[in-house]
Design an enzyme around this catalytic site. Sequence first.
Site, mmCIF file in Angstrom:
data_model
loop_
_atom_site.group_PDB
_atom_site.id
_atom_site.type_symbol
_atom_site.label_atom_id
_atom_site.label_comp_id
_atom_site.label_asym_id
_atom_site.label_seq_id
_atom_site.Cartn_x
_atom_site.Cartn_y
_atom_site.Cartn_z
ATOM 1 N N ASP A 22 -0.858 13.428 -12.621
ATOM 2 C CA ASP A 22 0.246 14.388 -12.681
ATOM 3 C C ASP A 22 -0.238 15.810 -12.435
ATOM 4 O O ASP A 22 0.345 16.549 -11.634
ATOM 5 C CB ASP A 22 0.946 14.312 -14.044
ATOM 6 C CG ASP A 22 1.616 12.961 -14.264
ATOM 7 O OD1 ASP A 22 1.547 12.123 -13.356
ATOM 8 O OD2 ASP A 22 2.201 12.753 -15.333
ATOM 9 N N GLU A 290 -0.874 8.963 -8.406
ATOM 10 C CA GLU A 290 -0.176 9.524 -7.254
ATOM 11 C C GLU A 290 -1.050 10.449 -6.419
ATOM 12 O O GLU A 290 -1.008 10.408 -5.186
ATOM 13 C CB GLU A 290 1.076 10.266 -7.726
ATOM 14 C CG GLU A 290 1.896 10.830 -6.591
ATOM 15 C CD GLU A 290 3.322 11.140 -6.993
ATOM 16 O OE1 GLU A 290 3.877 12.083 -6.435
ATOM 17 O OE2 GLU A 290 3.884 10.433 -7.855
#
EC number: 2.4.1.-
Length: 395
Positions: A22, A290
């Site tokens: 994140d 991610e």
Amino acid sequence: MSTSSNASHWDIFCTVVDNYGDIGVTWRLAKQLVNEYHIPIILWVDDLNSFSHILPTLNPKLVSQCFNGVIINHWTTPLAVPYLPGKVLIEAFACELPDEVKLQLATLHKTAPQAVPLWLNLEYLSAEDWVDGCHGLPSMQVSGIKKYFYFPGFTPKTGGLICERELFAERDAWQQDPANKLQLFESLGLKDIQAQDSVFSIFSYETDSLPALCELWQARAKNDAKIHALLPKGRSLNSLQHLLPCPVDALMPGQQIKLGDLTLHILPMTDQQGFDRLLWSCDVNIVRGEDSFLRAQWAAKPFIWHIYPQEDDYHLIKLEAFIRLYCDNLAPDIADTWSKLNFAFSQGQQSAVKTHWQNLNPVSLPLLQHAKEWPIDAINAADLATRLVQFVKKS
């Protein structure tokens, strides 16, 4: 440090959920908005210790500091640094805004509605079809303020993908000279790696797939070029504890563990530029969250995505959606095996992982050529920061 603000600045709030994923995304976005669009950015982060692993010069004890033109505030409860509304307010990955911020927004909405910042929820990246229809939709909050859902994605109808303007040119220049990767390995304390050796980076969650691959690489290394697996301390190494001479916590960066002609190298933590260069320098990259997932694609090298496991195996639906996109222009036989390898790895299927790795030969020319072509297809003419700035202008 001064925390003065003006109406043009943007605030980004981020809670660190998976150590680096994140904060990795939001830190890259913040830097790009400052560097390429000259937007004043204030980044609020709750876990500065984790943040400091990818920004080594960060001081976790300071409540406010500035790097790369970005003001970084420690997100404490209550806030140690006052929140001053700017032009845009971004919640990264559905984090819950501090109560005092929500109260301030509600008050502004009643007294000076024109001063309420554009409120966006930056969502997780997904290749699923429904993202096209949900990107940019508003959600009315109890305060009467609209919050917009901003979905990164791989199609022109989504919010795009984080990619700096000069990234591909820098990558191509780096990869043209083999000396660059050898110098990088040396600077990281990684010894005895030759240009012709196979080098794999591993940044995964715990999985039974890693011992299976190490077993395979040990056997193959006897007849082929030497194999080097590069791993930071943490979750990947936890899966290999039974192969290690000491507990994971006792390992030191630069340390080597020889398993026949397979060598495990313990990586030091590095900043984001160093991580990009590491991915550019390896033959295959095994990645997870991610940020590393996307940077592995931009590296133009074959990769395996160890997707974060979710309840009811929903992560496998997300994995399938991405694989369908990624394999669209890939030869059916290679696409099938690469797909099966990714699914087997994410499910810890040891026998299948070894079988599909052998069948695929991930450093084969067709897959490597596809990895080089994919970034141009995926970017779809405009990156996330560009689309985000356009979205704000239109809203």
